[in-house]
Design a protein around this motif. Sequence first.
Motif, PDB file in Angstrom:
ATOM      1  N   LEU A   4       0.748  -1.284  -0.012  1.00 12.13           N
ATOM      2  CA  LEU A   4       0.237   0.023  -0.114  1.00 12.13           C
ATOM      3  C   LEU A   4       0.889   1.186   0.029  1.00 12.13           C
ATOM      4  O   LEU A   4       0.397   2.145  -0.699  1.00 12.13           O
ATOM      5  CB  LEU A   4      -0.902  -0.089   1.102  1.00 12.13           C
ATOM      6  CG  LEU A   4      -2.165  -1.175   1.151  1.00 12.13           C
ATOM      7  CD1 LEU A   4      -2.700  -1.011   2.522  1.00 12.13           C
ATOM      8  CD2 LEU A   4      -3.133  -0.713   0.147  1.00 12.13           C
ATOM      9  N   THR A   5       2.011   1.355   0.960  1.00 12.29           N
ATOM     10  CA  THR A   5       2.977   2.319   0.807  1.00 12.29           C
ATOM     11  C   THR A   5       3.246   2.646  -0.736  1.00 12.29           C
ATOM     12  O   THR A   5       3.510   3.568  -1.079  1.00 12.29           O
ATOM     13  CB  THR A   5       3.983   2.005   1.814  1.00 12.29           C
ATOM     14  OG1 THR A   5       3.537   2.121   3.176  1.00 12.29           O
ATOM     15  CG2 THR A   5       5.105   3.271   1.591  1.00 12.29           C
ATOM     16  N   GLY A   6       3.870   1.579  -1.205  1.00 14.74           N
ATOM     17  CA  GLY A   6       4.582   1.754  -2.749  1.00 14.74           C
ATOM     18  C   GLY A   6       3.410   2.170  -3.657  1.00 14.74           C
ATOM     19  O   GLY A   6       3.861   3.025  -4.686  1.00 14.74           O
ATOM     20  N   LEU A   7       2.101   1.650  -3.391  1.00 16.01           N
ATOM     21  CA  LEU A   7       1.013   2.075  -4.183  1.00 16.01           C
ATOM     22  C   LEU A   7       0.813   3.517  -4.284  1.00 16.01           C
ATOM     23  O   LEU A   7       0.643   4.156  -5.297  1.00 16.01           O
ATOM     24  CB  LEU A   7      -0.234   1.322  -3.962  1.00 16.01           C
ATOM     25  CG  LEU A   7      -0.204  -0.368  -4.407  1.00 16.01           C
ATOM     26  CD1 LEU A   7      -1.499  -0.881  -3.914  1.00 16.01           C
ATOM     27  CD2 LEU A   7      -0.037  -0.405  -6.063  1.00 16.01           C
ATOM     28  N   LEU A 169       1.937  11.448   1.954  1.00 14.58           N
ATOM     29  CA  LEU A 169       2.079  11.464   3.511  1.00 14.58           C
ATOM     30  C   LEU A 169       1.270  10.103   4.129  1.00 14.58           C
ATOM     31  O   LEU A 169       1.757   9.582   5.037  1.00 14.58           O
ATOM     32  CB  LEU A 169       1.642  12.671   3.970  1.00 14.58           C
ATOM     33  CG  LEU A 169       2.434  13.804   3.665  1.00 14.58           C
ATOM     34  CD1 LEU A 169       1.519  15.192   4.280  1.00 14.58           C
ATOM     35  CD2 LEU A 169       3.737  13.647   4.312  1.00 14.58           C
ATOM     36  N   LEU A 170       0.140  10.020   3.513  1.00 18.60           N
ATOM     37  CA  LEU A 170      -0.899   8.791   3.916  1.00 18.60           C
ATOM     38  C   LEU A 170      -0.159   7.444   3.566  1.00 18.60           C
ATOM     39  O   LEU A 170      -0.279   6.747   4.393  1.00 18.60           O
ATOM     40  CB  LEU A 170      -2.089   9.008   3.157  1.00 18.60           C
ATOM     41  CG  LEU A 170      -2.984   9.948   3.340  1.00 18.60           C
ATOM     42  CD1 LEU A 170      -4.413   9.645   2.498  1.00 18.60           C
ATOM     43  CD2 LEU A 170      -3.600   9.694   4.937  1.00 18.60           C
ATOM     44  N   ALA A 171       0.728   7.642   2.399  1.00 22.50           N
ATOM     45  CA  ALA A 171       1.379   6.254   2.107  1.00 22.50           C
ATOM     46  C   ALA A 171       2.436   6.023   3.151  1.00 22.50           C
ATOM     47  O   ALA A 171       2.640   4.679   3.583  1.00 22.50           O
ATOM     48  CB  ALA A 171       2.117   6.352   0.829  1.00 22.50           C
ATOM     49  N   VAL A 172       3.091   6.806   4.097  1.00 20.51           N
ATOM     50  CA  VAL A 172       4.039   6.796   4.909  1.00 20.51           C
ATOM     51  C   VAL A 172       3.302   6.439   6.276  1.00 20.51           C
ATOM     52  O   VAL A 172       3.896   5.590   6.951  1.00 20.51           O
ATOM     53  CB  VAL A 172       4.883   8.120   4.857  1.00 20.51           C
ATOM     54  CG1 VAL A 172       6.019   7.817   6.151  1.00 20.51           C
ATOM     55  CG2 VAL A 172       5.757   8.192   3.547  1.00 20.51           C
ATOM     56  N   VAL A 178      -4.641   4.967   1.683  1.00 21.44           N
ATOM     57  CA  VAL A 178      -4.279   5.029   0.491  1.00 21.44           C
ATOM     58  C   VAL A 178      -5.418   4.672  -0.569  1.00 21.44           C
ATOM     59  O   VAL A 178      -5.531   5.134  -1.643  1.00 21.44           O
ATOM     60  CB  VAL A 178      -2.932   4.342   0.106  1.00 21.44           C
ATOM     61  CG1 VAL A 178      -2.759   4.245  -1.450  1.00 21.44           C
ATOM     62  CG2 VAL A 178      -1.732   4.969   0.711  1.00 21.44           C
ATOM     63  N   LEU A 179      -5.961   3.553  -0.290  1.00 24.81           N
ATOM     64  CA  LEU A 179      -6.974   3.066  -0.994  1.00 24.81           C
ATOM     65  C   LEU A 179      -8.045   3.843  -1.209  1.00 24.81           C
ATOM     66  O   LEU A 179      -8.820   4.109  -2.406  1.00 24.81           O
ATOM     67  CB  LEU A 179      -7.559   1.716  -0.484  1.00 24.81           C
ATOM     68  CG  LEU A 179      -6.657   0.460  -0.643  1.00 24.81           C
ATOM     69  CD1 LEU A 179      -7.228  -0.852   0.075  1.00 24.81           C
ATOM     70  CD2 LEU A 179      -6.257   0.263  -2.111  1.00 24.81           C
ATOM     71  N   LEU A 180      -8.478   4.610  -0.274  1.00 22.46           N
ATOM     72  CA  LEU A 180      -9.431   5.537  -0.085  1.00 22.46           C
ATOM     73  C   LEU A 180      -9.092   6.843  -1.223  1.00 22.46           C
ATOM     74  O   LEU A 180     -10.012   7.283  -1.836  1.00 22.46           O
ATOM     75  CB  LEU A 180      -9.811   6.187   1.286  1.00 22.46           C
ATOM     76  CG  LEU A 180     -10.482   5.171   2.124  1.00 22.46           C
ATOM     77  CD1 LEU A 180     -10.929   5.838   3.365  1.00 22.46           C
ATOM     78  CD2 LEU A 180     -11.798   4.800   1.453  1.00 22.46           C
ATOM     79  N   GLY A 184     -10.666   8.162  -4.474  1.00 17.96           N
ATOM     80  CA  GLY A 184     -10.846   9.668  -4.735  1.00 17.96           C
ATOM     81  C   GLY A 184     -10.397   9.960  -6.101  1.00 17.96           C
ATOM     82  O   GLY A 184     -11.202  10.879  -6.627  1.00 17.96           O
ATOM     83  N   LEU A 185      -9.306   9.728  -6.386  1.00 14.75           N
ATOM     84  CA  LEU A 185      -8.514  10.055  -7.553  1.00 14.75           C
ATOM     85  C   LEU A 185      -9.152   9.669  -8.788  1.00 14.75           C
ATOM     86  O   LEU A 185      -9.589  10.517 -10.026  1.00 14.75           O
ATOM     87  CB  LEU A 185      -7.027   9.737  -7.443  1.00 14.75           C
ATOM     88  CG  LEU A 185      -6.242   9.945  -8.781  1.00 14.75           C
ATOM     89  CD1 LEU A 185      -5.960  11.318  -8.742  1.00 14.75           C
ATOM     90  CD2 LEU A 185      -4.911   9.310  -8.614  1.00 14.75           C
ATOM     91  N   VAL A 186      -9.558   8.319  -8.862  1.00 13.28           N
ATOM     92  CA  VAL A 186     -10.373   7.815  -9.899  1.00 13.28           C
ATOM     93  C   VAL A 186     -11.638   8.571  -9.981  1.00 13.28           C
ATOM     94  O   VAL A 186     -12.119   8.797 -11.292  1.00 13.28           O
ATOM     95  CB  VAL A 186     -10.561   6.371  -9.908  1.00 13.28           C
ATOM     96  CG1 VAL A 186     -11.245   5.686 -10.779  1.00 13.28           C
ATOM     97  CG2 VAL A 186      -8.982   5.515  -9.708  1.00 13.28           C
TER      98      VAL A 186
END
Length: 206
Positions: A4-7, A169-172, A178-180, A184-186
């Motif tokens: 998830l961090t990498g994504l 920042l969320l990824a860290v 991150v999924l949310l 949201g981006l999509v």
Amino acid sequence: MDVLTGLGLSSSAGLNAWIPLLVLGLLDRYTEFVDLGPNFAWLSNGWVLAIFAVLLALEVVADKVPAIDSVNDVIQTVVRPTSGGIVFGSSMTSDIAGLTLGGETATVTDPEQFVTSGTWVPIVIGVVLALVVHGVKALTRPVANTASAGAAAPVLSTAEDVVAVVISLLAVFLPILVLLGLVGLVFGTWWLLRRRRPSGPPVYAA
């Protein structure tokens, strides 16, 4: 969590190549939340961070000017996927927010061992994901610029920069969210394209 961090980081790189690199480098240099380890320690080098900061400033300006933003997107077709591969790869071999992630080395000392060990897989995933996000951004921007006579460029660019910072920042710190952020981006991209599409057939006066 490391995936998830990498994504999150590689998706952020698809919007802005320099933001996730700066986030990782600064956190590694000035905090204890990130330890990039010997293979990616160069990201927190003072000179490297200064170069990243200058390149970020240049992109922030260029990406907000209609027409120039499209030229910048062409150039970034190589840069953003490269950044995505770096940040995804680093996330799998680093200690982030107290979690030791991956632990495998990405140093290429023996090409055959590098291939068979699979350490290249996270890098390729990061490259592909950043390229996909970049492609959507690059295709969406001209549509928005044309529909708004260029007025949308600074607004969209600012929104993309903010999203890149938030997702990085969320990824860290909170990779589960991150999924949310990606959803949201999509949704935001879908909404923008739908809004710019004509809602029905043209109406002609009698």
